[in-house]
Design a protein around this motif. Structure first.
Motif, PDB file in Angstrom:
ATOM      1  N   LEU A  89       0.812  -1.208   0.000  1.00  0.00           N
ATOM      2  CA  LEU A  89       0.000   0.000   0.000  1.00  0.00           C
ATOM      3  C   LEU A  89       0.849   1.263   0.000  1.00  0.00           C
ATOM      4  O   LEU A  89       0.437   2.288  -0.548  1.00  0.00           O
ATOM      5  N   THR A  90       2.021   1.205   0.591  1.00  0.00           N
ATOM      6  CA  THR A  90       2.848   2.412   0.671  1.00  0.00           C
ATOM      7  C   THR A  90       3.378   2.840  -0.696  1.00  0.00           C
ATOM      8  O   THR A  90       3.711   4.008  -0.899  1.00  0.00           O
ATOM      9  N   SER A  91       3.459   1.898  -1.630  1.00  0.00           N
ATOM     10  CA  SER A  91       3.961   2.230  -2.966  1.00  0.00           C
ATOM     11  C   SER A  91       2.878   2.122  -4.045  1.00  0.00           C
ATOM     12  O   SER A  91       3.155   2.360  -5.221  1.00  0.00           O
ATOM     13  N   LEU A  92       1.665   1.763  -3.654  1.00  0.00           N
ATOM     14  CA  LEU A  92       0.573   1.587  -4.614  1.00  0.00           C
ATOM     15  C   LEU A  92       0.198   2.926  -5.243  1.00  0.00           C
ATOM     16  O   LEU A  92      -0.049   3.907  -4.537  1.00  0.00           O
ATOM     17  N   GLU A  93       0.157   2.970  -6.552  1.00  0.00           N
ATOM     18  CA  GLU A  93      -0.299   4.146  -7.282  1.00  0.00           C
ATOM     19  C   GLU A  93      -1.441   3.733  -8.195  1.00  0.00           C
ATOM     20  O   GLU A  93      -1.258   2.939  -9.118  1.00  0.00           O
ATOM     21  N   ARG A  94      -2.635   4.279  -7.912  1.00  0.00           N
ATOM     22  CA  ARG A  94      -3.823   3.876  -8.660  1.00  0.00           C
ATOM     23  C   ARG A  94      -4.924   4.908  -8.453  1.00  0.00           C
ATOM     24  O   ARG A  94      -4.938   5.614  -7.442  1.00  0.00           O
ATOM     25  N   VAL A  95      -5.799   5.014  -9.420  1.00  0.00           N
ATOM     26  CA  VAL A  95      -6.954   5.903  -9.312  1.00  0.00           C
ATOM     27  C   VAL A  95      -8.215   5.040  -9.248  1.00  0.00           C
ATOM     28  O   VAL A  95      -8.446   4.210 -10.129  1.00  0.00           O
ATOM     29  N   PHE A  96      -9.004   5.215  -8.202  1.00  0.00           N
ATOM     30  CA  PHE A  96     -10.261   4.499  -8.048  1.00  0.00           C
ATOM     31  C   PHE A  96     -11.429   5.480  -8.202  1.00  0.00           C
ATOM     32  O   PHE A  96     -11.391   6.584  -7.654  1.00  0.00           O
ATOM     33  N   THR A  97     -12.447   5.050  -8.911  1.00  0.00           N
ATOM     34  CA  THR A  97     -13.667   5.842  -9.046  1.00  0.00           C
ATOM     35  C   THR A  97     -14.747   5.225  -8.174  1.00  0.00           C
ATOM     36  O   THR A  97     -15.124   4.066  -8.366  1.00  0.00           O
ATOM     37  N   VAL A  98     -15.220   5.997  -7.205  1.00  0.00           N
ATOM     38  CA  VAL A  98     -16.254   5.549  -6.267  1.00  0.00           C
ATOM     39  C   VAL A  98     -17.503   6.382  -6.524  1.00  0.00           C
ATOM     40  O   VAL A  98     -17.478   7.605  -6.400  1.00  0.00           O
ATOM     41  N   ARG A  99     -18.580   5.718  -6.899  1.00  0.00           N
ATOM     42  CA  ARG A  99     -19.828   6.421  -7.201  1.00  0.00           C
ATOM     43  C   ARG A  99     -20.899   5.988  -6.195  1.00  0.00           C
ATOM     44  O   ARG A  99     -21.454   4.903  -6.282  1.00  0.00           O
ATOM     45  N   TRP A 100     -21.132   6.878  -5.241  1.00  0.00           N
ATOM     46  CA  TRP A 100     -22.094   6.601  -4.182  1.00  0.00           C
ATOM     47  C   TRP A 100     -23.250   7.588  -4.239  1.00  0.00           C
ATOM     48  O   TRP A 100     -23.133   8.674  -4.816  1.00  0.00           O
ATOM     49  N   HIS A 101     -24.338   7.209  -3.577  1.00  0.00           N
ATOM     50  CA  HIS A 101     -25.447   8.142  -3.370  1.00  0.00           C
ATOM     51  C   HIS A 101     -24.912   9.357  -2.610  1.00  0.00           C
ATOM     52  O   HIS A 101     -24.006   9.238  -1.783  1.00  0.00           O
ATOM     53  N   ASP A 102     -25.476  10.529  -2.902  1.00  0.00           N
ATOM     54  CA  ASP A 102     -24.922  11.755  -2.310  1.00  0.00           C
ATOM     55  C   ASP A 102     -24.949  11.736  -0.792  1.00  0.00           C
ATOM     56  O   ASP A 102     -24.068  12.280  -0.133  1.00  0.00           O
ATOM     57  N   THR A 103     -25.973  11.094  -0.198  1.00  0.00           N
ATOM     58  CA  THR A 103     -26.034  11.044   1.266  1.00  0.00           C
ATOM     59  C   THR A 103     -24.883  10.222   1.829  1.00  0.00           C
ATOM     60  O   THR A 103     -24.306  10.572   2.866  1.00  0.00           O
ATOM     61  N   LEU A 104     -24.528   9.139   1.152  1.00  0.00           N
ATOM     62  CA  LEU A 104     -23.437   8.285   1.619  1.00  0.00           C
ATOM     63  C   LEU A 104     -22.094   8.988   1.449  1.00  0.00           C
ATOM     64  O   LEU A 104     -21.223   8.903   2.320  1.00  0.00           O
ATOM     65  N   THR A 105     -21.929   9.681   0.332  1.00  0.00           N
ATOM     66  CA  THR A 105     -20.689  10.436   0.128  1.00  0.00           C
ATOM     67  C   THR A 105     -20.530  11.517   1.185  1.00  0.00           C
ATOM     68  O   THR A 105     -19.434  11.715   1.739  1.00  0.00           O
ATOM     69  N   ALA A 106     -21.630  12.215   1.495  1.00  0.00           N
ATOM     70  CA  ALA A 106     -21.564  13.261   2.510  1.00  0.00           C
ATOM     71  C   ALA A 106     -21.248  12.684   3.878  1.00  0.00           C
ATOM     72  O   ALA A 106     -20.512  13.281   4.675  1.00  0.00           O
ATOM     73  N   ALA A 107     -21.808  11.499   4.174  1.00  0.00           N
ATOM     74  CA  ALA A 107     -21.615  10.900   5.496  1.00  0.00           C
ATOM     75  C   ALA A 107     -20.250  10.242   5.653  1.00  0.00           C
ATOM     76  O   ALA A 107     -19.674  10.256   6.742  1.00  0.00           O
ATOM     77  N   CYS A 108     -19.718   9.647   4.567  1.00  0.00           N
ATOM     78  CA  CYS A 108     -18.507   8.831   4.687  1.00  0.00           C
ATOM     79  C   CYS A 108     -17.356   9.264   3.788  1.00  0.00           C
ATOM     80  O   CYS A 108     -16.249   8.740   3.923  1.00  0.00           O
ATOM     81  N   GLY A 109     -17.603  10.173   2.873  1.00  0.00           N
ATOM     82  CA  GLY A 109     -16.574  10.535   1.909  1.00  0.00           C
ATOM     83  C   GLY A 109     -15.306  11.054   2.545  1.00  0.00           C
ATOM     84  O   GLY A 109     -14.193  10.681   2.145  1.00  0.00           O
ATOM     85  N   THR A 110     -15.438  11.909   3.541  1.00  0.00           N
ATOM     86  CA  THR A 110     -14.260  12.469   4.212  1.00  0.00           C
ATOM     87  C   THR A 110     -13.468  11.384   4.924  1.00  0.00           C
ATOM     88  O   THR A 110     -12.238  11.312   4.815  1.00  0.00           O
ATOM     89  N   ALA A 111     -14.172  10.515   5.660  1.00  0.00           N
ATOM     90  CA  ALA A 111     -13.500   9.448   6.399  1.00  0.00           C
ATOM     91  C   ALA A 111     -12.810   8.470   5.458  1.00  0.00           C
ATOM     92  O   ALA A 111     -11.680   8.024   5.717  1.00  0.00           O
ATOM     93  N   LEU A 112     -13.464   8.131   4.344  1.00  0.00           N
ATOM     94  CA  LEU A 112     -12.854   7.194   3.400  1.00  0.00           C
ATOM     95  C   LEU A 112     -11.623   7.812   2.754  1.00  0.00           C
ATOM     96  O   LEU A 112     -10.580   7.164   2.641  1.00  0.00           O
ATOM     97  N   THR A 113     -11.735   9.071   2.332  1.00  0.00           N
ATOM     98  CA  THR A 113     -10.600   9.744   1.701  1.00  0.00           C
ATOM     99  C   THR A 113      -9.409   9.817   2.645  1.00  0.00           C
ATOM    100  O   THR A 113      -8.260   9.567   2.255  1.00  0.00           O
ATOM    101  N   ALA A 114      -9.670  10.153   3.898  1.00  0.00           N
ATOM    102  CA  ALA A 114      -8.595  10.250   4.886  1.00  0.00           C
ATOM    103  C   ALA A 114      -7.943   8.887   5.125  1.00  0.00           C
ATOM    104  O   ALA A 114      -6.714   8.776   5.218  1.00  0.00           O
TER     105      ALA A 114
END
Length: 315
Positions: A89-114
Motif C-alpha cells: 500500500l505504501t507504494s501503490l499508485e492507482r486511481v479508483f472511481t467511487v460512485r455513491w449516493h450523495d447522502t453516503l458520500t456526505a456521510a462517509c466521503g471524508t472518512a474514506l478519503t482520509a
C-alpha cells in the motif's frame, strides 16, 4: 504465427464496447493504436470482428460466438497473474472511481478519503455523482465501487450488504407536524418533497400510504438529499429520508426529525463492483476499507459485522 496475448485484452474490450473509440478509452490507449490492434486481430482470426453499419459498428457472427469465451480467458489470465502479486500500500499508485449516493458520500466521503490517503498515499479517489439514468459504468470499467439500495440483477455484478437504515421525517423547527402526535393522516396531508436523481415525484412511500387509503401531495422533487434538506429548512415541505446516512447533514442544519408514522421495511445499503475485481488485491483493500468506514456509521466498534460478498445471491 506468433500470438500476442495482449490482443485478447484488446478483443475483449472491442467486443464489450462495440467500437474502436470506446475500447481505446477503456484500455487508456489512443484510437489509432486500438485500430491497429483490431487490424492484427482480423489478420489472426481471419474475421472482420466488427463491421460498420451506418455510423456504428456491429460484431460479426463469429465475434458474437467467441465473446463469452474471450471474456472468460481474459478474466482467468487476470486472476492467474494477480495471485502472484503482493500488494504494498505504501507504494501503490492507482486511481479508483467511487460512485455513491450523495447522502453516503456526505456521510462517509471524508472518512474514506482520509483512510485511503493514510494507508496508501499514492492512491487517488474520484468521488463521482450518480447519473440521472441507469449507467453501465461498473461493467465498462469506468466505476470501481458503487452504492445501491437493492441487489444487482446482473450476474457479473457482485454485492455486499454494508448496512440497513430506516426512514425518518425531517422538517424545519416550528413546523406544524412537530406539535402533537404524528399520525399517518397528518403526515399524508402535509406537502412533501421527494429526493430523486431522476426527478420522480413518487416512491414506495406512496404505495404504503395507498394501502391505508391515504394519498400525499408531492409538490417538488430534488436531485440530492442536501438540496432537499435545505429546501425543507426554508419551507413547510416535508422530506422523508434515511436516518443514519443523513444524520450529520440534518444536525448541521438544525432540522427536526420525527418517526415515520407508517410501517416500512428498512432500507438496505449495498456496495457493488464488477466480478473482474474479485481477485484484485488493491480493489479488495478498497472495498474492505469502504465497508469498514460505512459500517462505523451503523454500529459501534467491535460489533460483529453482518453480510458478506456475493455474486447474484443474497449477502
Amino acid at each position: 504465427m506468433q500470438l500476442d496475448l495482449n490482443l485478447l485484452t484488446a478483443l475483449d474490450a472491442l467486443l464489450e464496447e462495440g467500437s474502436v473509440a470506446g475500447a481505446a478509452d477503456r484500455l487508456h490507449v489512443t484510437a489509432p493504436a486500438m485500430s491497429r490492434s483490431l487490424g492484427r486481430i482480423r489478420k489472426a482470426t481471419g474475421d472482420q470482428i466488427l463491421v460498420r453499419t451506418g455510423r456504428s459498428m456491429v460484431p460479426t457472427t463469429r465475434a458474437l460466438a467467441m465473446r463469452a469465451e474471450v471474456h472468460a480467458l481474459v478474466q482467468a489470465a487476470h486472476r492467474l497473474l494477480s495471485a502472484q502479486q503482493e500488494i504494498d500500500l505504501t507504494s501503490l499508485e492507482r486511481v479508483f472511481t467511487v460512485r455513491w449516493h450523495d447522502t453516503l458520500t456526505a456521510a462517509c466521503g471524508t472518512a474514506l478519503t482520509a483512510a485511503v490517503h493514510r494507508q496508501a498515499p499514492g492512491v487517488r479517489l474520484r468521488l463521482a455523482a450518480e447519473p440521472g439514468t441507469d449507467d453501465p459504468g461498473l461493467r465498462r470499467g469506468e466505476v470501481d465501487l458503487e452504492s445501491s439500495s437493492s441487489q444487482p440483477a446482473l450476474p457479473d455484478i457482485r454485492h455486499r450488504l454494508v448496512g440497513r437504515d430506516r426512514l425518518i421525517v425531517a422538517v424545519r423547527p416550528g413546523h406544524p407536524l412537530t406539535e402533537g402526535a404524528l399520525s399517518p393522516e397528518r403526515y399524508a396531508a402535509a406537502e412533501h418533497l421527494t429526493v430523486s436523481r431522476r426527478g420522480n415525484l413518487h416512491d414506495p412511500l406512496d404505495g404504503a400510504l395507498g394501502a391505508l387509503g391515504l394519498e400525499r401531495r408531492v409538490v417538488a422533487s430534488g436531485p440530492t438529499a442536501a438540496f432537499a434538506l435545505q429546501l425543507a429548512l426554508g419551507s413547510d415541505l416535508v422530506v422523508t429520508i434515511p436516518d443514519v446516512v443523513t444524520r450529520a447533514a440534518r444536525d448541521q442544519l438544525g432540522l427536526v426529525t420525527l418517526p415515520l408514522p407508517i410501517s416500512l421495511p428498512d432500507v438496505s445499503l449495498y456496495l457493488l463492483w464488477h466480478q473482474r475485481y474479485d481477485d484484485d488485491r488493491a480493489h479488495t483493500w478498497l472495498r474492505d476499507l469502504a465497508t469498514e468506514t460505512i459500517r462505523a456509521l451503523f454500529a459501534p466498534p467491535g460489533r460483529r459485522d453482518e453480510g458478506g460478498d456475493a455474486g447474484g445471491v443474497p449477502a
